[in-house]
Design an enzyme around this catalytic site. Structure first.
Site, PDB file in Angstrom:
ATOM      1  N   LYS A  90       0.828  -1.210   0.000  1.00  0.00           N
ATOM      2  CA  LYS A  90       0.000   0.000   0.000  1.00  0.00           C
ATOM      3  C   LYS A  90       0.862   1.261   0.000  1.00  0.00           C
ATOM      4  O   LYS A  90       0.351   2.372   0.001  1.00  0.00           O
ATOM      5  CB  LYS A  90      -0.894   0.020   1.251  1.00  0.00           C
ATOM      6  CG  LYS A  90      -2.038  -0.953   1.222  1.00  0.00           C
ATOM      7  CD  LYS A  90      -2.696  -1.122   2.588  1.00  0.00           C
ATOM      8  CE  LYS A  90      -3.346   0.078   3.118  1.00  0.00           C
ATOM      9  NZ  LYS A  90      -4.054  -0.177   4.395  1.00  0.00           N
ATOM     10  N   LYS A 118       2.486   2.375   2.499  1.00  0.00           N
ATOM     11  CA  LYS A 118       2.177   3.052   3.760  1.00  0.00           C
ATOM     12  C   LYS A 118       3.164   2.549   4.808  1.00  0.00           C
ATOM     13  O   LYS A 118       3.318   1.355   5.002  1.00  0.00           O
ATOM     14  CB  LYS A 118       0.752   2.706   4.203  1.00  0.00           C
ATOM     15  CG  LYS A 118      -0.108   3.938   4.367  1.00  0.00           C
ATOM     16  CD  LYS A 118      -1.478   3.625   4.873  1.00  0.00           C
ATOM     17  CE  LYS A 118      -2.172   4.918   5.190  1.00  0.00           C
ATOM     18  NZ  LYS A 118      -3.546   4.736   5.633  1.00  0.00           N
TER      19      LYS A 118
HETATM   20  N1  C2G Z   1     -10.801   7.380   8.683  1.00  0.00           N
HETATM   21  C1  C2G Z   1     -11.817   8.289   8.982  1.00  0.00           C
HETATM   22  N2  C2G Z   1     -11.485   9.554   9.318  1.00  0.00           N
HETATM   23  C2  C2G Z   1     -10.184   9.945   9.378  1.00  0.00           C
HETATM   24  C3  C2G Z   1      -9.157   9.023   9.089  1.00  0.00           C
HETATM   25  C4  C2G Z   1      -9.489   7.722   8.742  1.00  0.00           C
HETATM   26  O1  C2G Z   1     -13.006   7.948   8.934  1.00  0.00           O
HETATM   27  N3  C2G Z   1      -9.899  11.248   9.711  1.00  0.00           N
HETATM   28  C5  C2G Z   1     -11.189   6.007   8.308  1.00  0.00           C
HETATM   29  C6  C2G Z   1     -10.742   5.637   6.891  1.00  0.00           C
HETATM   30  O2  C2G Z   1     -11.656   6.138   5.929  1.00  0.00           O
HETATM   31  C7  C2G Z   1     -10.734   4.115   6.961  1.00  0.00           C
HETATM   32  C8  C2G Z   1     -10.355   3.838   8.431  1.00  0.00           C
HETATM   33  O3  C2G Z   1     -10.559   5.077   9.149  1.00  0.00           O
HETATM   34  O4  C2G Z   1     -12.049   3.604   6.712  1.00  0.00           O
HETATM   35  C9  C2G Z   1      -8.916   3.395   8.585  1.00  0.00           C
HETATM   36  O5  C2G Z   1      -8.107   4.402   8.009  1.00  0.00           O
HETATM   37  P1  C2G Z   1      -6.642   3.967   7.486  1.00  0.00           P
HETATM   38  O6  C2G Z   1      -5.922   3.235   8.548  1.00  0.00           O
HETATM   39  O7  C2G Z   1      -6.009   5.172   6.835  1.00  0.00           O
HETATM   40  O8  C2G Z   1      -7.051   2.926   6.345  1.00  0.00           O
HETATM   41  P2  C2G Z   1      -6.424   2.779   4.884  1.00  0.00           P
HETATM   42  O9  C2G Z   1      -4.944   2.870   4.957  1.00  0.00           O
HETATM   43  O10 C2G Z   1      -7.183   3.697   4.022  1.00  0.00           O
HETATM   44  O11 C2G Z   1      -6.727   1.227   4.575  1.00  0.00           O
HETATM   45  O12 C2G Z   1      -8.348  -2.374   1.984  1.00  0.00           O
HETATM   46  C10 C2G Z   1      -8.632  -1.110   2.539  1.00  0.00           C
HETATM   47  C11 C2G Z   1      -7.398  -0.461   3.114  1.00  0.00           C
HETATM   48  O13 C2G Z   1      -6.703  -1.361   3.966  1.00  0.00           O
HETATM   49  C12 C2G Z   1      -7.807   0.803   3.871  1.00  0.00           C
END
Ligand code: C2G
Length: 134
Positions: A44, A46
């Site tokens: 990803k 990340k």
């Molecule tokens: N999120 C949110 N508000 C934020 C930050 C994050 O609602 N200010 C939500 C994201 O939309 C996501 C969840 O929290 O639904 C987890 O965020 P991340 O850890 O950044 O997830 P991500 O890296 O986008 O991984 O297969 C899907 C991926 O693994 C998603």
């Protein structure tokens, strides 16, 4: 029992994550969270501060979370939905539309992201303040 599934890295846990998990749990009775493994985070592009094991420990301690499973790749979602008899797949709306292909297996809900907070923002602010520590 209505079963909910969501995915994410959930690094440097913050109120945006908690808001998402709370609203996801409010949609049903049992919430499964698939946390991206360290290997999958590399795919990803990340870099998580906390290891998968640490992030798993933290997520398992949250009252809204009933079960934590590993997210190892992009392709596992359909298998997970079947394996865990999922009724609703939930993601923040930064992913809006990206997972609509799952709608023949379960309901899809995109929840509004929490504004003003993100792991990236936290890291940038920490880095900036660090610059001024004597
Ligand atoms: N999120 C949110 N508000 C934020 C930050 C994050 O609602 N200010 C939500 C994201 O939309 C996501 C969840 O929290 O639904 C987890 O965020 P991340 O850890 O950044 O997830 P991500 O890296 O986008 O991984 O297969 C899907 C991926 O693994 C998603």
């Amino acid at each position: 029992m209505k079963r909910i599934l969501t995915y994410g890295t959930f690094d440097l846990l913050h109120r945006g994550h908690i808001n998402l998990l709370k609203r996801a749990k409010d949609l049903g009775d049992y919430l499964i969270v698939a946390i991206s493994t360290d290997e999958f985070n590399r795919i990803k592009k990340k870099k998580a501060y906390y290891s998968f094991d640490d992030r798993r420990l933290i997520l398992e301690a949250i009252r809204y979370v009933d079960e934590v499973i590993p997210e190892k790749n992009w392709e596992q979602k359909i298998l997970d939905i079947k394996k865990y008899s999922i009724d609703v797949f939930v993601m923040g709306d930064d992913w809006k539309g990206k997972f609509d292909y799952l709608n023949s297996y379960c309901d899809i809900v995109y929840l509004p992201r929490t504004e003003g907070v993100s792991t990236t923002k936290i890291k940038k602010e920490l880095f900036r303040t660090n610059e001024f520590i004597e």
